[in-house]
Design a protein around this motif. Structure first.
Motif, short mmCIF file in Angstrom:
data_model
loop_
_atom_site.label_atom_id
_atom_site.label_comp_id
_atom_site.label_asym_id
_atom_site.label_seq_id
_atom_site.Cartn_x
_atom_site.Cartn_y
_atom_site.Cartn_z
N ASP A 1 11.82 6.05 20.45
CA ASP A 1 11.80 6.01 21.92
C ASP A 1 10.76 4.97 22.35
N ASN A 2 9.68 5.36 23.02
CA ASN A 2 8.67 4.38 23.42
C ASN A 2 7.37 4.54 22.62
N ARG A 3 7.40 5.33 21.56
CA ARG A 3 6.22 5.56 20.71
C ARG A 3 6.26 4.62 19.51
N LEU A 4 5.15 3.90 19.29
CA LEU A 4 5.02 3.01 18.15
C LEU A 4 4.03 3.60 17.15
N VAL A 5 4.29 3.39 15.88
CA VAL A 5 3.34 3.68 14.81
C VAL A 5 3.26 2.43 13.96
N MET A 6 2.03 1.94 13.78
CA MET A 6 1.83 0.74 12.96
C MET A 6 1.11 1.14 11.68
N ILE A 7 1.63 0.64 10.56
CA ILE A 7 1.02 0.89 9.26
C ILE A 7 0.55 -0.45 8.72
N VAL A 8 -0.71 -0.50 8.33
CA VAL A 8 -1.33 -1.73 7.83
C VAL A 8 -1.89 -1.44 6.44
N GLU A 9 -1.55 -2.30 5.48
CA GLU A 9 -2.09 -2.17 4.13
C GLU A 9 -2.98 -3.36 3.83
N THR A 10 -4.13 -3.05 3.23
CA THR A 10 -5.15 -4.06 2.98
C THR A 10 -5.78 -3.86 1.60
N GLY B 1 15.63 4.82 3.54
CA GLY B 1 14.20 4.60 3.32
C GLY B 1 13.87 3.12 3.35
N TYR B 2 12.62 2.82 3.09
CA TYR B 2 12.13 1.44 3.11
C TYR B 2 11.40 1.16 1.81
N GLN B 3 11.68 0.03 1.21
CA GLN B 3 11.01 -0.36 -0.03
C GLN B 3 9.55 -0.68 0.26
N VAL B 4 8.67 -0.23 -0.63
CA VAL B 4 7.23 -0.48 -0.49
C VAL B 4 6.85 -1.59 -1.46
N ARG B 5 6.05 -2.54 -0.98
CA ARG B 5 5.61 -3.64 -1.84
C ARG B 5 4.64 -3.15 -2.90
N GLN B 6 4.62 -3.85 -4.01
CA GLN B 6 3.66 -3.59 -5.08
C GLN B 6 2.66 -4.73 -5.08
N TYR B 7 1.39 -4.42 -5.11
CA TYR B 7 0.35 -5.44 -5.01
C TYR B 7 -0.40 -5.66 -6.31
N GLY B 8 -0.22 -4.81 -7.30
CA GLY B 8 -0.95 -4.95 -8.55
C GLY B 8 -2.41 -4.57 -8.41
N GLN B 9 -2.75 -3.92 -7.31
CA GLN B 9 -4.11 -3.47 -7.06
C GLN B 9 -4.05 -2.29 -6.09
N PRO B 10 -5.04 -1.44 -6.10
CA PRO B 10 -5.06 -0.37 -5.10
C PRO B 10 -5.26 -0.96 -3.71
N VAL B 11 -4.71 -0.30 -2.71
CA VAL B 11 -4.83 -0.77 -1.34
C VAL B 11 -5.27 0.38 -0.43
N GLY C 1 -6.63 -11.14 5.91
CA GLY C 1 -6.61 -10.31 4.70
C GLY C 1 -5.64 -9.15 4.71
N ILE C 2 -4.83 -9.03 5.73
CA ILE C 2 -3.84 -7.95 5.78
C ILE C 2 -2.69 -8.29 4.83
N LEU C 3 -2.37 -7.35 3.96
CA LEU C 3 -1.31 -7.55 2.98
C LEU C 3 0.06 -7.23 3.56
N GLU C 4 0.13 -6.16 4.35
CA GLU C 4 1.40 -5.72 4.92
C GLU C 4 1.15 -5.06 6.26
N MET C 5 2.06 -5.26 7.19
CA MET C 5 2.00 -4.62 8.50
C MET C 5 3.42 -4.26 8.88
N GLU C 6 3.61 -3.00 9.25
CA GLU C 6 4.91 -2.52 9.69
C GLU C 6 4.71 -1.77 11.00
#
Length: 127
Positions: free
Chosen positions: A64-73, A4-14, A54-59
């Motif tokens: 294969d050749n399919r990308l999925v990007m997750i952005v937290e703000t 798995g991957y560790q998720v950051r904690q921001y101290g606020q809802p995102v 203002g983006i907090l996190e981007m992964e």
């Protein structure tokens, strides 16, 4: 990967945004695309610009050749305003032109045209 991957904690809802895109289905190009996003080769101006709007996190995840990007703000983040601002920052247009060679889309497409926003269709609800 089973750890798995560790998720950051921001101290606020995102807020979380998920987008998808396909790369050209050419193994050598996919290797080069991965390298371009590595810690050693990612352009610092692009990383700085992502944070500046203002983006907090981007992964980006790949299968294969399919990308999925997750952005937290932050909750008050306005996607359209931030993407317009990001597009105007130094080297952003150059970066988009550079990565277009790997992506299965029109070379002149904007980032918003390349990356398709995904709709969340399931959430592990509390009952």
């Amino acid at each position: 990967m089973t750890e798995g991957y560790q998720v950051r904690q921001y101290g606020q809802p995102v807020k979380r945004y998920c987008q998808t895109m396909e790369l050209k289905d050419e193994p050598a190009l996919i290797v080069r695309y991965r390298q371009a996003h590595s810690k050693d080769e990612a352009w610092q101006e692009i990383l700085d610009g992502i944070r500046q709007v203002g983006i907090l996190e981007m992964e980006i995840y790949i299968k294969d050749n399919r990308l999925v990007m997750i952005v937290e703000t932050p909750l008050d983040f306005n996607w359209d305003e931030a993407m317009n601002r990001l597009a105007s920052l130094p080297r952003q247009a150059e970066w988009e032109a550079f990565v277009a060679q790997f992506q299965q889309c029109d070379a002149s497409a904007t980032s918003d045209e390349k990356w398709q926003m995904m709709e969340r269709m399931f959430y592990l609800y509390d009952r």
